[in-house]
Enzyme design. Structure first.
Site, short mmCIF file in Angstrom:
data_model
loop_
_atom_site.label_atom_id
_atom_site.label_comp_id
_atom_site.label_asym_id
_atom_site.label_seq_id
_atom_site.Cartn_x
_atom_site.Cartn_y
_atom_site.Cartn_z
N GLU A 1 10.93 1.97 17.63
CA GLU A 1 10.45 1.50 16.75
C GLU A 1 11.01 0.02 16.97
OE1 GLU A 1 9.30 2.34 13.07
OE2 GLU A 1 8.08 4.33 14.01
N ALA B 1 11.43 0.88 -0.50
CA ALA B 1 11.65 -0.59 -1.59
C ALA B 1 9.90 -1.19 -1.01
CB ALA B 1 11.65 -2.01 -0.48
N GLY C 1 10.21 6.72 2.97
CA GLY C 1 11.41 6.66 3.45
C GLY C 1 11.61 5.00 3.76
N ASN C 2 10.82 4.12 3.18
CA ASN C 2 11.54 2.79 3.21
C ASN C 2 11.43 3.22 1.58
OD1 ASN C 2 10.80 0.39 2.65
ND2 ASN C 2 9.64 0.11 4.52
N ALA D 1 0.49 -1.31 -0.35
CA ALA D 1 0.16 0.34 0.33
C ALA D 1 1.15 1.17 -0.05
CB ALA D 1 -0.97 -0.38 1.51
N GLY D 2 2.21 1.06 -0.17
CA GLY D 2 3.16 2.31 0.23
C GLY D 2 2.49 3.34 1.40
N CYS E 1 14.62 -8.06 9.62
CA CYS E 1 13.59 -7.10 10.50
C CYS E 1 12.06 -8.01 10.81
CB CYS E 1 12.01 -6.94 8.99
SG CYS E 1 13.37 -5.55 8.54
N ASN F 1 8.26 -4.53 0.52
CA ASN F 1 7.92 -3.89 1.80
C ASN F 1 8.76 -3.56 2.21
OD1 ASN F 1 5.22 -2.52 1.34
ND2 ASN F 1 4.04 -4.71 2.35
N HIS G 1 15.22 2.17 9.54
CA HIS G 1 15.94 1.28 10.56
C HIS G 1 17.41 1.45 10.90
CE1 HIS G 1 11.20 -0.39 11.37
NE2 HIS G 1 11.58 1.01 12.19
N ASN H 1 10.17 -5.16 15.00
CA ASN H 1 9.36 -3.60 15.72
C ASN H 1 9.01 -3.50 16.87
OD1 ASN H 1 9.63 -3.32 12.40
ND2 ASN H 1 11.00 -1.76 13.72
O1 SUG Z 1 7.62 -0.09 9.13
N1 SUG Z 1 7.40 -1.76 6.03
C1 SUG Z 1 7.77 -1.88 6.96
C2 SUG Z 1 9.17 -2.44 6.61
C3 SUG Z 1 9.43 -2.74 8.80
C4 SUG Z 1 10.91 -3.14 8.30
N2 SUG Z 1 11.22 -3.89 9.82
C5 SUG Z 1 12.75 -2.80 9.97
N3 SUG Z 1 13.66 -3.07 9.05
N4 SUG Z 1 13.04 -4.12 11.21
C6 SUG Z 1 7.89 -0.41 7.88
O2 SUG Z 1 8.64 0.33 6.72
C7 SUG Z 1 5.01 -1.26 4.78
C8 SUG Z 1 3.73 -1.45 3.75
C9 SUG Z 1 3.18 -1.06 3.17
O3 SUG Z 1 3.09 -0.05 2.26
O4 SUG Z 1 2.24 -1.73 2.21
C10 SUG Z 1 6.01 -0.94 5.61
O5 SUG Z 1 4.74 -1.12 6.95
#
Ligand code: SUG
Length: 440
Positions: free
Chosen positions: A172, A25, A22-23, A17-18, A364, A358, A247, A108
């Protein structure tokens, strides 16, 4: 003490769902069609393989999604099915947030301090408030309930409430926490990595949010009754956050007396490493330079989001994402580590693509909990993975999970029913009674 990896099981509503700025992927794969069944099976295959090697493995259940009580709090009324249909039409982003299977990323879920490190000699847990993102903030309540159900013995375990849900205390969990311990030593050195300071001066990223605050980390040190002389607070490099390191576990992983990290992970990195050198006996840093792998390639491959697992002979196993095989630089680096004199003696990789897209790699997906035999024995829930439970879980996934979930499918009220049926069965299987709002 043995370290047990508690892996989150990706839930039946796993989708793209984006939601996490800042993440990179997650931003890149927004609105792609997901395969929840493959996500859960990929996670289970990793757990099964590690358990088969004798590495203690346990599971954490998915959360109830879509979370209708959260939608009711936002003003939607009517039957559960009517709410889902209406929100899908009027506010699809809210439905996506309340349907996210993000609880799979158990790193997390909480910060955990083993009893060897705490003054009262209990294992302390602080469930993360995850306030940086609405969809993740919904996890804190269920995570707290699940941890209190599993770690129920109050003589041995202290499961705190999440920190106050305010930006000054953004937390987190273990993704920003590393415990070091020399092989022969009981008590460890706990390192807390924050992205910004809310109440005192510190540099901050310009482009992307810093999710963990120094104030949250400091509060956890106090609650967990840690010896301040055995704690390190370090700031994450703001430039790294701006390059997609949302993270610390995207750029560093540590275990025992080893830290595997990029040269641009921390502010004042030489000082941080010097402190670790002084505090952890036999400390062995493995620092990857820019020339070996750039920060952006570290983010793209998730090399540092590997699990670093101590073996009986003093060497380490690195559990890396399959993406590292496909990147020439990362692969060459891993080959050099294994053939050289580094403490990493073996690397195994897993295809965790559904989670990776994601932004969630091997590290993780797991929460590390180090327990003594007596603490382990005090847990009555059926969460420890052996071949029998793995088979049961696999059959359960195949029975209940869809193999295709597009963004528009979240508005299907049948998905809500399917998910509840699946979770109801799972909670019985794991002997975790009434952990979900729909069961209460
Ligand atoms: O919080 N992705 C999570 C990924 C968490 C990864 N955890 C660690 N690095 N420990 C986040 O960014 C994406 C959900 C979406 O866009 O559908 C998401 O929440």
């Amino acid at each position: 003490m043995v370290e047990i990896n508690f892996d989150g099981i990706p839930g039946p509503t796993h989708n793209y769902a984006g939601l996490a700025r800042g993440n990179l992927a997650a931003e890149k794969h927004a609105r792609m069609v997901a395969n929840p069944r493959a996500a859960a099976l990929q996670g289970l295959a990793k757990m099964r393989a590690l358990a088969a090697r004798g590495i203690p493995q346990a599971v954490l259940p998915p959360h109830e999604r879509p979370l209708v009580p959260a939608l009711r709090e936002l003003g939607f009324e009517g039957s559960d099915a009517a709410i889902v249909t209406r929100v899908a039409r009027e506010a699809p982003q809210l439905l996506a947030a309340c349907s996210s299977a993000a609880a799979m990323w158990a790193a997390n879920a909480a910060t955990v301090s083993p009893s060897a490190d705490t003054t009262d000699r209990r294992v302390h847990f602080t469930p993360a408030n995850l306030i940086a993102n609405f969809h993740r903030s919904l996890e804190a309540e269920t995570t707290t309930r699940v941890l209190r159900t599993i770690f129920v013995d109050k003589e041995r375990f202290a499961v705190h409430s999440p920190l106050p849900a305010a930006t000054q205390f953004g937390d987190e969990g273990a993704a920003n926490h590393t415990r070091f311990a020399a092989p022969a030593e009981g008590s460890g050195v706990e390192m807390f990595v924050y992205g910004r300071s809310a109440l005192s001066a510190a540099s901050a990223p310009q482009r992307f949010p810093a999710r963990q605050t120094r104030e949250a980390s400091e509060a956890i040190v106090r609650r967990h009754e840690l010896d301040p002389a055995r704690v390190i607070l370090a700031q994450q490099s703001p430039a790294a956050i701006d390059a997609g390191v949302f993270h610390n576990d995207v750029i560093a992983v540590g275990s025992g007396n080893v830290l595997f990290c990029h040269a641009h992970a921390f502010v004042g990195q030489p000082i941080v490493l010097e402190k670790l050198e002084r505090m952890v006996s036999g400390f062995m840093p493995i620092v990857v330079t820019d020339a070996e792998l750039s920060v952006s390639d570290a983010v793209a491959t998730y090399l540092f989001n590997s699990q670093l697992i101590a073996r009986a002979n003093g060497t380490f196993l690195l559990v890396a994402p399959a993406e590292c095989n496909e990147h020439t630089g990362a692969r060459a680096l891993l080959d050099r580590l294994v053939s050289g004199s580094s403490p990493i003696a073996e690397v195994i990789t897993f295809n965790l693509r559904q989670s990776m897209q994601n932004g969630g790699g091997p590290a993780c997906l797991r929460l590390r909990v180090a327990l003594t035999p007596a603490e382990r024995a005090a847990i009555r829930a059926n969460v420890f993975l052996d071949a029998a439970l793995a088979d049961e879980l696999e059959a359960w996934i195949r029975r209940h999970y869809r193999d295709r979930l597009a963004p528009d499918d979240l508005g299907d009220p049948a998905l809500l029913e399917e998910s509840r049926r699946a979770l109801d069965e799972l909670s019985t299987m794991l002997r975790l009674p009434a952990i979900y709002p729909f069961q209460r």
